[in-house]
Design an enzyme around this catalytic site. Structure first.
Site, PDB file in Angstrom:
ATOM      1  N   ASP A 144       0.801  -1.227   0.000  1.00 13.42           N
ATOM      2  CA  ASP A 144       0.000   0.000   0.000  1.00 13.42           C
ATOM      3  C   ASP A 144       0.833   1.277   0.000  1.00 13.42           C
ATOM      4  OD1 ASP A 144      -2.461  -1.175  -0.230  1.00 13.42           O
ATOM      5  OD2 ASP A 144      -2.807  -1.315   1.916  1.00 13.42           O
ATOM      6  N   TYR A 192     -10.012  -0.595   1.662  1.00 11.95           N
ATOM      7  CA  TYR A 192      -9.719  -0.605   3.095  1.00 11.95           C
ATOM      8  C   TYR A 192      -9.445   0.788   3.631  1.00 11.95           C
ATOM      9  CZ  TYR A 192      -9.402  -5.140   5.357  1.00 11.95           C
ATOM     10  OH  TYR A 192      -9.707  -6.300   5.984  1.00 11.95           O
TER      11      TYR A 192
HETATM   12 CU   LIG Z   1      -8.413  -7.425   6.523  1.00 16.00          CU
END
Ligand SMILES: [Cu+2]
Ligand SMILES: *[C@@H]1O[C@H](CO)[C@@H](O)[C@H](O)[C@H]1NC(C)=O
Ligand SMILES: *[C@@H]1O[C@H](CO)[C@@H](O)[C@H](O)[C@H]1NC(C)=O
Ligand SMILES: *[C@@H]1O[C@H](CO)[C@@H](O)[C@H](O)[C@H]1NC(C)=O
Ligand SMILES: *[C@@H]1O[C@H](CO)[C@@H](O)[C@H](O)[C@H]1NC(C)=O
Ligand SMILES: *[C@@H]1O[C@H](CO)[C@@H](O)[C@H](O)[C@H]1NC(C)=O
Ligand SMILES: *[C@@H]1O[C@H](CO)[C@@H](O)[C@H](O)[C@H]1NC(C)=O
Length: 675
Positions: free
Chosen positions: A323, A411
């Site tokens: 990320d 996320y």
């Molecule tokens: Cu997760």
């Protein structure tokens, strides 16, 4: 450089000066300001006048060397006239003609300091600009239109996104990504409605589709039950709360000068980087007994967050996100929502990064800073053994939190740096947002005969197994740079003589790591305390002054060491590594992570097995979560929290908050309820 260029540069420079003047003087670790980002853009574009479609993949502060910062700090703290600030420099990674270039720019002389063509494996971070363009390509691609028609989907309701594809042993790699699509019709939760089986391969340099797969048709999971917006949900709502107030009479208890923060006994600096996100530097704590600030953390940040999914099939095998290095944890930061993301007493700081074209992009309210009081106890004791007297002394716990949220696709990560008056720095992470979901044919676990690589969490919806590995860079400077790493193992001892009825006890056996090899540690194998100490300084009692790592959730990689994602993420092979400080060893997974081959990770650097005893050292700590999704994680996941602490250990002569008093109660002005 021609005359026009000079004029442009000069005017931009004046703009920058006036900006700096009307605000405060920049701290040498302050992130690049919008005017500085513009300056970098102009200088770089003028330096490559013939380059077409030059894109900025990284622009950040090229921070002054550590000795310069320390020298500046000590001069600043002394009564004598402060020494001049170290020159402001920027480091940029740009791409044109399918080649990445590194450029260092001196912002005070508006000149190029150095340039380098990147030759190794791996590519810089994806920009939002190119992801946006790539995500639109399928809509003008005939086979994709056919796929939508075949499934009876309304094109205007389809949303696509870019996914990095890693490296799986290929000899030559292009800067390719996969574009996968979702059916948003009637919901904001597009991730819950994947067009499973469909993926386009996009070459980002040529910006065109170079491969396409429509392997199978499974129904798009239904929209019903996927919504998370309050405005779209139907009653009943609950559980209910009464009103809650957080208030501080006299305003916040901390002071913020630009990016420098002082609170209670702590001083520190809050930086920002497009790739790393928040950077905490120069944290020092005031010692009430010694009557001075003492250095604790030179710098701390998250150099990488590795999220490998565990479905090895064609549509998912490459889903192994980095990320930070691939998507930019900083550029993915979200604007915080007052009152919901942070309490009412929070103050906010904006952040700026360079967009694809180099122009500054603002993230409003990127950071919040607040004093946290949750009714916890800092210390207490009740004494009933003294005749005719009951003594109770208790102190309430108040801390200072610096918070950001980075939303990387589906996320959302909540990252907290919490400073406590007792000397602890508590680092928190919260995982929320939306799971990585796969569409399937099953609606009940009874139907499942094979491995589906996840949990069936709703009709036709599988939450794929995955991990989150957060790696932290922690350059602790405990009372100075020269530090050592000590493992204090708790070992069982069998009693050999008969002077005691006890057969065993445990004791502490400490060893100081001499070289990098001694400091590669997998937590959980044996009980031990891990400390960074200053071997040159001792308490009055003779103990080494130190801080210890109190680890958070322990997770070890479950992929095989020779699996490609794990080779690229070899920095997760140990929970702890210690290296000698080296300014250029910053990105634990390598400078260029997209499609990297693991040839520039800490696992490679540390093969040199350098000496780390009584040296300026960096502690790299990985905290991990194995995530087996459950139905409660759908349609949106309640925050899953974890964290670790850096805790003073023989750093102070005694409890540093012995003489701290609890905050006084706030007296509300007379007010009548409106309800
Ligand atoms: Cu997760
Ligand atoms: C630059 O980008 C534009 C717009 O995307 C495109 O039309 C043009 O072909 C590109 N030029 C080069 C040299 O790649
Ligand atoms: C440096 O000194 C100036 C002037 O005394 C002060 O305002 C500033 O907060 C100091 N900065 C640091 C990081 O100590
Ligand atoms: C597709 O969706 C758009 C709105 O997003 C709507 O205007 C249009 O009528 C829809 N088309 C069909 C065929 O349902
Ligand atoms: C899209 O949503 C609308 C509104 O709920 C619904 O009427 C329509 O059937 C949906 N279209 C598809 C193809 O699912
Ligand atoms: C710093 O690290 C880089 C990358 O690992 C290495 O090439 C360089 O030699 C190191 N410098 C020193 C002084 O060790
Ligand atoms: C609050 O109420 C008390 C008692 O009614 C009164 O004496 C006092 O002046 C009030 N204070 C303010 C700030 O209104």
């Amino acid at each position: 450089m021609d005359a026009t260029t000079k004029v442009t540069l000069f005017s931009i420079l004046m703009l920058f000066w006036s900006h700096a003047e009307c605000n405060h003087l920049l701290h040498p670790l302050d992130p690049l300001t919008p005017s500085e980002l513009n300056l970098v853009r102009t200088i770089v574009q003028n330096f490559y006048p013939t380059s077409q479609n030059l894109t900025f993949h990284y622009v950040g502060l090229d921070e002054p060397n550590k000795p310069e910062i320390l020298k500046w700090l000590s001069s600043n703290n002394s009564k004598i006239k402060p020494k001049p600030r170290p020159p402001r420099r920027a480091f940029a990674v740009v791409r044109f003609q399918k080649q990445s270039h590194e450029i260092t720019v001196d912002l005070s002389t508006h000149s190029i300091v150095s340039t380098k063509d990147c030759e190794g494996n791996g590519n810089p971070m994806l920009t939002f600009g190119e992801q946006a363009v790539a995500s639109q390509l399928p809509f003008s691609y005939e086979p994709f239109k056919e796929s939508l028609k075949k499934r009876g989907l309304n094109t205007s309701q389809v949303v696509c996104a870019c996914f990095t594809i890693g490296w799986f042993g290929e000899g030559k790699t292009k800067r390719n990504v996969k574009v996968k699509c979702y059916y948003a019709n009637d919901t904001a939760n597009l991730y819950a409605r994947p067009l499973e089986g469909v993926a386009a391969v996009v070459d980002l340099d040529d910006m065109k589709i170079v491969g396409y797969n429509d392997r199978y048709v499974v129904p798009v999971p239904k929209a019903e039950g996927t919504e998370y917006r309050a405005s779209k949900l139907k009653p009943p709502f609950g559980p209910k709360h009464k009103g809650i107030a957080v208030t501080q009479d006299g305003g916040p208890g901390f002071t913020k000068d630009g990016h420098s923060v002082s609170w209670a006994n702590w001083n520190f600096h809050v930086g920002f980087d497009i790739r790393a996100g928040p950077i905490i530097s120069l944290a020092s704590i005031y010692d009430l007994q010694k009557q001075r600030h003492r250095r604790v953390l030179y710098k701390g940040f998250i150099p990488e967050l590795f999220v490998p999914y565990q479905d090895p099939t064609e549509e998912w095998y490459y889903t192994t996100y980095f990320d930070s290095g691939e998507y930019g944890f900083g550029q993915s930061m979200s604007s915080l929502q007052p009152l919901n993301d942070c309490p009412p007493n929070a103050a906010f700081i904006d952040a700026y990064y360079a967009g694809s074209d180099g122009t500054p992009v603002k993230i409003a309210n990127a950071f919040c800073i607040f004093e946290k009081y949750a009714g916890d106890i800092m210390w207490r004791h009740t004494e009933i053994s003294i005749p005719n007297e009951v003594i109770t002394e208790a102190r309430s716990d108040v801390s200072l939190v610096v918070r950001i949220v980075s939303t990387v696709g589906n996320y959302d990560y909540v990252i907290d740096w919490e400073f406590k008056p007792n000397g602890c720095i508590k680092i928190g992470v919260g995982l929320t947002g939306i799971l990585g979901l796969k569409a399937g044919t099953y609606t009940n676990t009874d139907q499942i005969k094979e491995d589906i690589y996840g949990t069936l969490i709703a009709d036709n919806t599988i939450g794929i197994y995955h991990d989150h590995f957060f790696t932290y860079y922690l350059d602790l400077d405990i009372d100075g740079e020269a530090n050592s790493f000590v493992k204090s193992n708790l070992e069982t001892v069998r009693v050999k003589d008969d002077t005691t009825p006890r057969k065993s006890y445990w004791t502490v056996v400490s060893e100081t790591a001499k070289t990098e090899a001694d400091a590669k540690i997998n937590l959980g194998s044996k009980p031990s305390e891990l400390l960074v100490v200053n071997p040159n300084k001792k308490t009055k009692q003779g103990n080494k002054i130190g801080y210890r790592l109190l680890p958070g959730p322990v997770a070890h990689p479950l992929l095989l060491n020779d699996d490609y994602p794990q080779i690229r993420a070899a920095f997760t092979n140990y929970n702890v590594w210690v290296t000698p400080y080296n300014k250029s060893e910053k990105w634990v997974g390598g400078s260029y992570v997209d499609r990297s081959r693991g040839d520039d990770t800490i696992a490679i650097w540390s093969l040199r097995d350098r000496e780390i005893e009584n040296k300026d050292i960096v502690l790299w700590y990985t905290m991990g979560f194995h995530h087996v999704p459950s139905q409660e994680d759908y349609p949106i996941m309640p925050t899953l929290s974890g964290g670790f602490e850096l805790r003073p250990t023989n750093f102070f002569e005694r409890n540093p908050v012995l003489k701290t008093k609890s905050p006084k109660p706030v007296h509300f002005p007379n007010c009548t309820s409106q309800h």
